[in-house]
Design a protein around this motif. Structure first.
Motif, PDB file in Angstrom:
ATOM      1  N   ALA A 110      21.911 -95.462  64.659  1.00 45.90           N
ATOM      2  CA  ALA A 110      22.382 -95.985  66.101  1.00 45.90           C
ATOM      3  C   ALA A 110      22.098 -95.098  67.230  1.00 45.90           C
ATOM      4  CB  ALA A 110      23.920 -96.177  66.232  1.00 45.90           C
ATOM      5  N   ARG A 111      21.937 -93.801  67.013  1.00 51.30           N
ATOM      6  CA  ARG A 111      21.903 -92.840  68.010  1.00 51.30           C
ATOM      7  C   ARG A 111      20.397 -92.040  68.008  1.00 51.30           C
ATOM      8  NH1 ARG A 111      27.356 -89.210  67.998  1.00 51.30           N
ATOM      9  NH2 ARG A 111      28.760 -90.828  68.385  1.00 51.30           N
ATOM     10  N   THR A 112      19.473 -92.824  67.570  1.00 53.38           N
ATOM     11  CA  THR A 112      18.120 -92.586  67.389  1.00 53.38           C
ATOM     12  C   THR A 112      17.490 -93.651  68.259  1.00 53.38           C
ATOM     13  OG1 THR A 112      17.705 -93.486  65.218  1.00 53.38           O
ATOM     14  CG2 THR A 112      18.403 -90.867  65.486  1.00 53.38           C
ATOM     15  N   THR A 113      16.254 -93.242  68.481  1.00 54.00           N
ATOM     16  CA  THR A 113      15.386 -94.312  69.264  1.00 54.00           C
ATOM     17  C   THR A 113      14.591 -95.235  68.254  1.00 54.00           C
ATOM     18  OG1 THR A 113      13.250 -92.791  69.273  1.00 54.00           O
ATOM     19  CG2 THR A 113      15.059 -92.627  71.102  1.00 54.00           C
ATOM     20  N   THR A 152      17.201 -97.218  72.124  1.00 52.18           N
ATOM     21  CA  THR A 152      18.109 -96.753  70.905  1.00 52.18           C
ATOM     22  C   THR A 152      18.526 -98.496  70.600  1.00 52.18           C
ATOM     23  OG1 THR A 152      20.136 -96.932  72.371  1.00 52.18           O
ATOM     24  CG2 THR A 152      19.201 -94.851  71.936  1.00 52.18           C
TER      25      THR A 152
END
Length: 261
Positions: A110-113, A152
Motif C-alpha cells: 500500500a505505501r509503495t509506488t 501509490t
C-alpha cells in the motif's frame, strides 16, 4: 532416419504435466481429498481457463501448478523436470525464473509506488537498482501505465492496480502467467480491458496463460477451457471461437506492448 523416428522427434512435449495428481488435507477422520487423480497437459503458448464451482479443486490445482503447494501423490513435470522431487529452495527458484502470478486482490504494497511494487520480484532475485528500475518502467509502460510510476495503489483505480500487478508478474519475463480470478474485483469494462491485455501477452509474446475464473464471459477469451468438479477434471475442451478483444480494449492494452519482454 526412419519415418517413425522422424515422427517421434517432432512430437511436441508439454510444458507442464500433472500425472495422477492427488492432494489431501487433514488426516484420519478429517481427511479431505481435494484432487482425485488429475491428469493435465499444458503446452507452451496456450491460454487455458480453469473453471469449476467452489470446492471443485481448481484453486488447489492452480497452487500446485504455481509451486505454492505440493501434491500428496502423483507427478508434476515442468519442462520435463519432476517438480515434486525439488527442494523448497528449488521450488522458489523455479517460481522466480519461470512463473508470474496475478491475484484477484492485486496484493500490492500500500505505501509503495507502482514502480517499487513492480521492482519487488527483481529485488528478491538480486538484480541491481539500475536494472530493476529500467525493467519496471518498461513493464509498466507495456500495460499502459507510463507516467504512473510514482503513484501509490491508493491513487490508482482498480483496473490500474491490476495492471500494476500484471506488470509485476511479467517483469521477470516468465514462461507462464498464472492468474487467479484476475477480474474478480473489477467492473465489466475494466475486466474486458484486463482480458485484452492477457490476450495480447499470450498472442504477441507467447506467454502461456493459466487463468482460474468463475466467469464464463472471461473464460471465453481462452483457447481451451478445463472444468473441475469434485476434485476431478470433468471437461477439457478447445474453445474454437475465443472472444476477440474489442478495438477499444486492444487500444488500451496494446500501449507500448511491443516493448515488453
Amino acid at each position: 532416419m526412419s519415418e517413425s523416428l522422424t515422427q517421434q522427434s517432432i512430437v511436441r512435449q508439454p510444458l507442464i504435466q500433472l500425472i495422477d495428481v492427488k492432494k489431501t488435507y487433514g488426516s484420519g477422520s478429517t481427511e479431505f481429498l481435494a484432487l482425485k487423480g488429475i491428469d493435465l497437459s499444458i503446452y507452451a503458448g496456450e491460454f487455458v481457463a480453469i473453471m469449476g464451482p467452489s470446492g471443485s479443486g481448481k484453486s488447489t490445482a492452480m497452487n500446485i501448478l504455481g509451486c505454492l503447494d505440493s501434491p500428496k501423490y502423483g507427478q508434476y513435470l515442468f519442462k520435463g523436470a519432476h517438480v515434486e522431487d525439488l527442494t523448497r529452495d528449488q521450488h522458489a527458484r523455479l517460481r522466480r525464473r519461470f512463473l508470474g502470478f496475478v491475484f484477484q486482490g492485486f496484493n500490492l504494497l500500500a505505501r509503495t509506488t507502482a514502480q517499487e511494487n513492480v521492482e519487488l520480484p527483481l529485488l528478491y532475485r538480486g538484480d541491481n537498482a539500475e536494472k530493476r528500475q529500467a525493467a519496471a518502467s518498461k513493464a509498466l509502460a507495456s500495460v499502459g501505465l507510463a507516467g504512473w510510476e510514482h503513484h501509490t495503489p491508493a491513487e490508482l483505480s482498480g483496473g490500474q492496480q491490476q495492471r500494476v500487478a500484471i506488470a509485476r508478474a511479467i517483469v521477470t519475463e516468465p514462461a507462464v502467467l498464472l492468474a487467479d480470478e484476475p477480474t474478480g474485483n473489477l467492473d465489466t469494462q475494466r475486466s474486458h480491458e484486463i482480458m485484452a491485455l492477457l490476450v495480447a501477452l499470450n498472442r504477441d509474446h507467447g506467454i502461456t496463460v493459466l487463468m482460474v475464473t468463475h466467469e464464463l464471459d472471461m473464460a471465453a477469451y481462452a483457447h481451451r477451457i478445463v472444468t473441475f468438479v469434485d476434485g476431478k477434471i470433468a471437461k477439457d475442451e478447445m474453445n474454437e471461437h475465443p472472444t476477440m478483444p474489442s478495438s477499444a480494449d486492444l487500444n488500451m492494452s496494446d500501449t507500448n506492448l511491443t516493448e515488453v519482454i
